[in-house]
Motif scaffolding. Sequence first.
Motif, PDB file in Angstrom:
ATOM      1  N   VAL A   1       0.847  -1.193   0.000  1.00  0.00           N
ATOM      2  CA  VAL A   1       0.000   0.000   0.000  1.00  0.00           C
ATOM      3  C   VAL A   1       0.886   1.247   0.000  1.00  0.00           C
ATOM      4  CG1 VAL A   1      -1.789   1.304   1.220  1.00  0.00           C
ATOM      5  CG2 VAL A   1      -1.910  -1.186   1.129  1.00  0.00           C
ATOM      6  N   LEU A   2       1.893   1.239   0.884  1.00  0.00           N
ATOM      7  CA  LEU A   2       2.886   2.309   0.873  1.00  0.00           C
ATOM      8  C   LEU A   2       4.183   1.874   0.192  1.00  0.00           C
ATOM      9  CD1 LEU A   2       2.633   3.851   4.461  1.00  0.00           C
ATOM     10  CD2 LEU A   2       1.483   4.581   2.367  1.00  0.00           C
ATOM     11  N   VAL A   3       4.558   0.602   0.372  1.00  0.00           N
ATOM     12  CA  VAL A   3       5.814   0.109  -0.189  1.00  0.00           C
ATOM     13  C   VAL A   3       5.598  -1.302  -0.722  1.00  0.00           C
ATOM     14  CG1 VAL A   3       6.586  -0.749   2.078  1.00  0.00           C
ATOM     15  CG2 VAL A   3       8.290  -0.256   0.284  1.00  0.00           C
ATOM     16  N   HIS A   4       6.160  -1.563  -1.889  1.00  0.00           N
ATOM     17  CA  HIS A   4       6.070  -2.903  -2.462  1.00  0.00           C
ATOM     18  C   HIS A   4       6.958  -3.859  -1.664  1.00  0.00           C
ATOM     19  CE1 HIS A   4       3.782  -1.648  -5.958  1.00  0.00           C
ATOM     20  NE2 HIS A   4       4.637  -0.672  -6.169  1.00  0.00           N
ATOM     21  N   TRP A   5       6.408  -5.050  -1.396  1.00  0.00           N
ATOM     22  CA  TRP A   5       7.151  -6.074  -0.663  1.00  0.00           C
ATOM     23  C   TRP A   5       7.104  -7.377  -1.435  1.00  0.00           C
ATOM     24  CZ3 TRP A   5       5.130 -10.653   1.611  1.00  0.00           C
ATOM     25  CH2 TRP A   5       6.066 -11.389   2.374  1.00  0.00           C
ATOM     26  N   ASP A   6       8.270  -7.985  -1.609  1.00  0.00           N
ATOM     27  CA  ASP A   6       8.391  -9.271  -2.281  1.00  0.00           C
ATOM     28  C   ASP A   6       9.502 -10.035  -1.569  1.00  0.00           C
ATOM     29  OD1 ASP A   6       8.836 -11.459  -3.911  1.00  0.00           O
ATOM     30  OD2 ASP A   6       9.127 -10.298  -5.745  1.00  0.00           O
ATOM     31  N   PRO A   7       9.204 -11.170  -0.942  1.00  0.00           N
ATOM     32  CA  PRO A   7      10.238 -11.857  -0.154  1.00  0.00           C
ATOM     33  C   PRO A   7      11.350 -12.481  -0.980  1.00  0.00           C
ATOM     34  CG  PRO A   7       8.242 -13.191  -0.268  1.00  0.00           C
ATOM     35  CD  PRO A   7       7.898 -11.862  -0.865  1.00  0.00           C
TER      36      PRO A   7
ATOM     37  N   GLY B   1      19.021 -10.456   3.943  1.00  0.00           N
ATOM     38  CA  GLY B   1      18.632  -9.865   2.665  1.00  0.00           C
ATOM     39  C   GLY B   1      17.368  -9.043   2.716  1.00  0.00           C
ATOM     40  N   TYR B   2      16.846  -8.806   3.928  1.00  0.00           N
ATOM     41  CA  TYR B   2      15.525  -8.186   4.033  1.00  0.00           C
ATOM     42  C   TYR B   2      15.390  -6.845   3.321  1.00  0.00           C
ATOM     43  CZ  TYR B   2      10.971  -6.936   5.659  1.00  0.00           C
ATOM     44  OH  TYR B   2       9.650  -6.582   5.676  1.00  0.00           O
ATOM     45  N   PRO B   3      16.369  -5.947   3.382  1.00  0.00           N
ATOM     46  CA  PRO B   3      16.177  -4.658   2.692  1.00  0.00           C
ATOM     47  C   PRO B   3      15.828  -4.811   1.215  1.00  0.00           C
ATOM     48  CG  PRO B   3      18.042  -4.501   4.177  1.00  0.00           C
ATOM     49  CD  PRO B   3      17.632  -5.966   4.154  1.00  0.00           C
ATOM     50  N   ARG B   4      16.284  -5.895   0.586  1.00  0.00           N
ATOM     51  CA  ARG B   4      15.962  -6.104  -0.829  1.00  0.00           C
ATOM     52  C   ARG B   4      14.510  -6.473  -1.054  1.00  0.00           C
ATOM     53  NH1 ARG B   4      21.078  -8.695  -0.569  1.00  0.00           N
ATOM     54  NH2 ARG B   4      20.099 -10.765  -0.528  1.00  0.00           N
TER      55      ARG B   4
ATOM     56  N   ALA C   1      11.305  -0.657   7.431  1.00  0.00           N
ATOM     57  CA  ALA C   1      10.227   0.186   6.908  1.00  0.00           C
ATOM     58  C   ALA C   1      10.370   1.608   7.419  1.00  0.00           C
ATOM     59  CB  ALA C   1       8.868  -0.385   7.303  1.00  0.00           C
ATOM     60  N   GLU C   2      10.683   1.746   8.696  1.00  0.00           N
ATOM     61  CA  GLU C   2      10.842   3.077   9.278  1.00  0.00           C
ATOM     62  C   GLU C   2      11.955   3.848   8.578  1.00  0.00           C
ATOM     63  OE1 GLU C   2       9.640   2.732  13.892  1.00  0.00           O
ATOM     64  OE2 GLU C   2      11.247   1.355  13.276  1.00  0.00           O
ATOM     65  N   ALA C   3      13.007   3.131   8.156  1.00  0.00           N
ATOM     66  CA  ALA C   3      14.151   3.792   7.534  1.00  0.00           C
ATOM     67  C   ALA C   3      13.931   4.080   6.060  1.00  0.00           C
ATOM     68  CB  ALA C   3      15.398   2.916   7.705  1.00  0.00           C
ATOM     69  N   LEU C   4      13.184   3.231   5.366  1.00  0.00           N
ATOM     70  CA  LEU C   4      13.112   3.301   3.905  1.00  0.00           C
ATOM     71  C   LEU C   4      11.817   3.883   3.361  1.00  0.00           C
ATOM     72  CD1 LEU C   4      14.708  -0.188   3.107  1.00  0.00           C
ATOM     73  CD2 LEU C   4      15.814   2.056   2.989  1.00  0.00           C
ATOM     74  N   VAL C   5      10.796   4.037   4.193  1.00  0.00           N
ATOM     75  CA  VAL C   5       9.494   4.507   3.719  1.00  0.00           C
ATOM     76  C   VAL C   5       9.153   5.811   4.425  1.00  0.00           C
ATOM     77  CG1 VAL C   5       7.081   3.882   3.342  1.00  0.00           C
ATOM     78  CG2 VAL C   5       8.825   2.076   3.419  1.00  0.00           C
ATOM     79  N   PRO C   6       9.388   6.949   3.795  1.00  0.00           N
ATOM     80  CA  PRO C   6       9.179   8.237   4.478  1.00  0.00           C
ATOM     81  C   PRO C   6       7.771   8.423   5.035  1.00  0.00           C
ATOM     82  CG  PRO C   6      10.418   8.549   2.444  1.00  0.00           C
ATOM     83  CD  PRO C   6       9.957   7.125   2.453  1.00  0.00           C
ATOM     84  N   ALA C   7       6.751   7.882   4.360  1.00  0.00           N
ATOM     85  CA  ALA C   7       5.370   8.075   4.818  1.00  0.00           C
ATOM     86  C   ALA C   7       5.129   7.470   6.187  1.00  0.00           C
ATOM     87  CB  ALA C   7       4.388   7.493   3.798  1.00  0.00           C
TER      88      ALA C   7
END
Length: 209
Positions: free
Chosen positions: A17-23, A81-84, A121-127
Amino acid sequence: MTTDRAIDTVVYDFGNVLVHWDPRPAFAHLAPAVVDRFFTEVDFTAFNHHQDAGRSLEDGRAALADVDPRWAGMLDAYLDGYPRTLTGLVEGSAELVGELKGRGLRLYGLTNWWAQTFHHAEALVPAVGLMDGVVVSGRESLAKPDPAIFRLLADRFAVDPRRAVFVDDSAPNVEAAAAVGFRAVHFTTTADFRRALRDLGVPVEHETR
């Protein structure tokens, strides 16, 4: 369409919704066939939900080993690898959150997310930083679509569900929110969410900027 109670709050899901996530990108160093087999054998969707609901890393690692000892190390690979896995901001999401904030609406997050990875998420998603408060499932040992987590958010932040919009890309989560009394919207695109907000009487712009 307008409602009999003015909307004063928007509650956001975060993933997709705010950030795309794909494991899968977390395992980019492995052959795709190995990753496919891992996802299938451990039922990664179910495994991820247990972690979202607060299961410890130790218990998660043991659950993988119970399926097959060779999978136990995959948890560490996923965390490394989570940040990816956060593959980019959802188009128009940051702009809409900023607009809603500027219009004086209360903004909250209600996200199914591991306690151990939410800092990404807190670091990479400004919203995320524009939210007035966030409920992270892994920190509460509750996960959507359990109605209890919706009630927890409402109680913690004094949110009246009848005056709040909840948005999520998961249909079961949307149905659960509606059952608790939220005005629930199934997210597809930010443009469609803008239209849904306008239908609910929230005066947002027609176009993403």
